[in-house]
Design a protein around this motif. Structure first.
Motif, PDB file in Angstrom:
ATOM      1  N   ARG A  51       0.827  -1.203   0.000  1.00 42.72           N
ATOM      2  CA  ARG A  51       0.000   0.000   0.000  1.00 42.72           C
ATOM      3  C   ARG A  51       0.864   1.257   0.000  1.00 42.72           C
ATOM      4  N   SER A  52       0.256   2.372  -0.383  1.00 44.45           N
ATOM      5  CA  SER A  52       0.853   3.683  -0.161  1.00 44.45           C
ATOM      6  C   SER A  52       0.474   4.099   1.260  1.00 44.45           C
ATOM      7  N   ILE A  53       1.453   4.329   2.099  1.00 36.72           N
ATOM      8  CA  ILE A  53       1.138   4.555   3.510  1.00 36.72           C
ATOM      9  C   ILE A  53       1.619   5.918   3.989  1.00 36.72           C
ATOM     10  N   LEU A  54       0.951   6.363   5.020  1.00 38.87           N
ATOM     11  CA  LEU A  54       1.322   7.564   5.753  1.00 38.87           C
ATOM     12  C   LEU A  54       1.701   7.153   7.167  1.00 38.87           C
ATOM     13  N   VAL A  88      -0.809  13.757  15.896  1.00 32.44           N
ATOM     14  CA  VAL A  88      -0.015  12.739  15.194  1.00 32.44           C
ATOM     15  C   VAL A  88      -0.610  12.476  13.817  1.00 32.44           C
ATOM     16  N   ILE A  89      -1.948  12.407  13.759  1.00 28.45           N
ATOM     17  CA  ILE A  89      -2.621  12.207  12.480  1.00 28.45           C
ATOM     18  C   ILE A  89      -2.308  13.380  11.524  1.00 28.45           C
ATOM     19  N   ALA A  90      -2.403  14.578  12.032  1.00 25.03           N
ATOM     20  CA  ALA A  90      -2.189  15.765  11.200  1.00 25.03           C
ATOM     21  C   ALA A  90      -0.762  15.842  10.671  1.00 25.03           C
ATOM     22  N   GLU A  91       0.169  15.220  11.381  1.00 24.77           N
ATOM     23  CA  GLU A  91       1.582  15.286  10.984  1.00 24.77           C
ATOM     24  C   GLU A  91       2.033  14.060  10.194  1.00 24.77           C
ATOM     25  N   MET A  92       1.105  13.203   9.800  1.00 28.75           N
ATOM     26  CA  MET A  92       1.473  12.024   9.013  1.00 28.75           C
ATOM     27  C   MET A  92       2.069  12.422   7.666  1.00 28.75           C
ATOM     28  N   LYS A  93       3.072  11.644   7.233  1.00 27.12           N
ATOM     29  CA  LYS A  93       3.748  11.913   5.971  1.00 27.12           C
ATOM     30  C   LYS A  93       3.952  10.612   5.200  1.00 27.12           C
ATOM     31  N   PRO A  94       4.051  10.702   3.886  1.00 28.30           N
ATOM     32  CA  PRO A  94       4.333   9.501   3.101  1.00 28.30           C
ATOM     33  C   PRO A  94       5.702   8.930   3.444  1.00 28.30           C
ATOM     34  N   VAL A  95       5.837   7.618   3.365  1.00 26.81           N
ATOM     35  CA  VAL A  95       7.138   6.982   3.613  1.00 26.81           C
ATOM     36  C   VAL A  95       7.417   5.984   2.478  1.00 26.81           C
ATOM     37  N   VAL A 138      -0.092   4.540  11.656  1.00 23.73           N
ATOM     38  CA  VAL A 138       0.122   4.192  10.255  1.00 23.73           C
ATOM     39  C   VAL A 138      -1.232   4.166   9.554  1.00 23.73           C
ATOM     40  N   ALA A 139      -1.326   4.791   8.381  1.00 26.91           N
ATOM     41  CA  ALA A 139      -2.594   4.849   7.650  1.00 26.91           C
ATOM     42  C   ALA A 139      -2.369   4.601   6.165  1.00 26.91           C
ATOM     43  N   ASP A 140      -3.444   4.218   5.483  1.00 30.89           N
ATOM     44  CA  ASP A 140      -3.446   4.045   4.040  1.00 30.89           C
ATOM     45  C   ASP A 140      -3.667   5.410   3.390  1.00 30.89           C
ATOM     46  N   ALA A 141      -2.725   5.822   2.558  1.00 32.07           N
ATOM     47  CA  ALA A 141      -2.808   7.150   1.959  1.00 32.07           C
ATOM     48  C   ALA A 141      -3.982   7.294   1.001  1.00 32.07           C
ATOM     49  N   ASP A 142      -4.393   6.198   0.381  1.00 27.24           N
ATOM     50  CA  ASP A 142      -5.452   6.269  -0.615  1.00 27.24           C
ATOM     51  C   ASP A 142      -6.852   6.186  -0.001  1.00 27.24           C
ATOM     52  N   THR A 143      -7.041   5.258   0.912  1.00 26.94           N
ATOM     53  CA  THR A 143      -8.373   5.035   1.495  1.00 26.94           C
ATOM     54  C   THR A 143      -8.609   5.815   2.775  1.00 26.94           C
ATOM     55  N   LYS A 144      -7.532   6.384   3.351  1.00 30.34           N
ATOM     56  CA  LYS A 144      -7.593   7.084   4.640  1.00 30.34           C
ATOM     57  C   LYS A 144      -7.918   6.130   5.805  1.00 30.34           C
ATOM     58  N   GLU A 145      -7.747   4.842   5.590  1.00 32.00           N
ATOM     59  CA  GLU A 145      -7.972   3.836   6.631  1.00 32.00           C
ATOM     60  C   GLU A 145      -6.778   3.791   7.576  1.00 32.00           C
ATOM     61  N   ILE A 146      -7.050   3.794   8.863  1.00 34.08           N
ATOM     62  CA  ILE A 146      -5.977   3.598   9.831  1.00 34.08           C
ATOM     63  C   ILE A 146      -5.594   2.122   9.823  1.00 34.08           C
TER      64      ILE A 146
END
Length: 458
Positions: A368-371, A451-458, A396-404
């Protein structure tokens, strides 16, 4: 002589008595078989007694470090192991008595004390008496794994069970195994006053966790003076004039660790090897766990397996959820399945680790593409106020679906904070719901939206 029941439950752990209660409420007759104590691992040799001892260790640590808070104790802090054990025993016995009283007053349930063994698919023998039933439920739990390591038969060693029976303080406790049980006991006895060394075959502690989590836990333990011997590829044991010699083949350091006591904390094994499962036709995997489907039915349609023995979880909460799944499917016409359950657990060192869902490594490997969002506990006001700033928060969240996808909260109250994330995951809500939540100040949970607001792609 044979006695017939609507249901036989083998094992009185977390799932067994609760299922007996639901079945008897439905008008069924139940034989509950327990060879030792009701309550299983949790009440007798797991959660209840260990967390009681962890609390005593925390009190000793807080007293010993009280000057940080401007509190002077006066004189060295000592621990009375006999009193620690007595407190632990009291908590355990009170919990066990509550279960005994409940089951003893359960109409329609007959408690048999003894070891059960299948003599046919519908029959078990208990102390020479034959019991039969239309349905049979296994809730037999597990025990400490004792690998056939060189020299193990030549020494005296402790397990998680016998360690809690000590009423004297080990001079030097060598803990073999750097995972959840081992680390809990290591910190506990270090705070009681023992010298402690952890010997771990792998390159890092709690190897299933992300490397950053492992590194932080290592730092927490080393800060308290716990010795670590990692990459101990060739572990063997021998008697020694000062106790027990644990031979290790590590990249650096001495080749031998000599302790007064050795605790083996090398996983668990299911109590399925002496039930006669082959007579009933119940299949097990190569490790001895009972093979079950998504509704916990075994290879034999009228036999189910719940709790640690089915390999679907090794926790009190998963065992209880097994009961809920079985009861919902059999009695409530409410289809439930194990695959709906999210992974969640805690490591009860201090500060604790609360975990749910995927680790970052697992999320990465999923393709997945993750944040990923993190925050050190040193930037959490509540932790700073308490003087407990070790650890960090990670989501950790899914960047596409916004699922945690998962979270790791290593820090003060991390075992409680993680539930806010877990509940959102069960609700299948996007991370934006948590991001917009307004939490109470000052708490650790109030930083989850940050923490959610500061999520970034990895």
């Amino acid at each position: 002589m044979s006695r017939h029941f609507d249901a036989i439950i083998i094992g009185g752990g977390q799932a067994g008595p609760s299922l007996a209660g639901r079945l008897t409420q439905a008008g069924q007759t139940v034989a509950l078989i327990e060879r030792k104590h009701l309550g299983g691992t949790c009440v007798n040799t797991g959660c209840k007694p260990t967390k009681t001892m962890v609390a005593s260790a925390y009190a000793a640590h807080l007293a010993r470090t009280g000057t940080r808070y401007g509190v002077e104790i006066g004189g060295p802090v000592t621990v009375d192991m006999k009193a620690v054990k007595a407190r632990k025993d009291k908590v355990t016995l009170e919990s066990r008595k509550g279960l005994d009283d409940w089951v003893g007053g359960m109409k329609g349930c007959t408690l048999f004390r003894g070891h059960a063994r299948f003599i046919s698919p519908h029959e078990v023998d208990v102390g020479g008496e034959t019991l039969s039933a239309d349905r049979i439920f296994l809730n037999v739990g597990g025990r400490a794994n004792i690998p056939d390591m060189p020299g193990i038969g030549d020494i005296s060693y402790l397990t998680n069970v016998s360690t809690m029976e000590l009423d004297v303080l080990p001079r030097h406790l060598v803990v073999v195994g750097g995972s959840y049980i081992g680390l809990e006991f290591a910190q506990m006895f270090r705070r009681f006053g023992s010298q402690v060394t952890i010997v771990e075959k792998g390159p890092r502690l709690v190897g299933r966790e992300d490397e950053g989590v492992s590194d932080a836990i290592r730092g927490i333990l080393e800060n308290e003076g716990i010795g670590l011997r990692l990459k101990a590829e060739c572990i063997s044991f021998a008697q020694h004039a000062d106790g027990v010699a644990v031979n290790v083949d590590c990249d650096d350091g001495d080749r031998m660790v000599v302790g007064s006591h050795v605790l083996l904390a090398i996983g668990r094994t299911p109590n399925t090897d002496d039930l006669g499962l082959e007579v009933a036709g119940v299949a097990t995997d190569k490790r001895g766990y009972v093979v079950v489907d998504d509704q916990l039915r075994t290879s034999v349609p009228h036999i189910w397996a719940m709790g640690d023995c089915n390999g679907k979880g090794a926790f009190t909460h998963t065992a209880y959820n097994d009961f809920e799944i079985v009861a919902a499917n059999l009695l409530d016409n409410n289809p439930r399945k194990v695959s709906d359950r999210l992974s969640a657990y805690a490591l009860y060192i201090d500060p604790p680790l609360g975990r749910c869902g995927m680790s970052e490594a697992e999320a990465r490997s999923s393709g997945r593409s993750i944040l990923v969002g993190t925050r050190p506990m040193s930037q959490v006001g509540r932790a700073v106020e308490k003087g407990e700033t070790q650890g960090f928060m990670k989501i950790v969240a899914d960047a596409d679906t916004k699922e945690i996808l998962g979270a790791a909260i290593l820090g003060t109250t991390g075992d409680e904070v993680v539930h806010g994330i877990l509940d959102l995951m069960y609700a299948k809500a996007p991370y934006t719901v948590l991001q917009r939540a307004v939490h109470i100040h000052p708490t650790v949970s109030e930083l989850l939206p940050t923490v959610i607001a500061e999520m970034k792609p990895v």
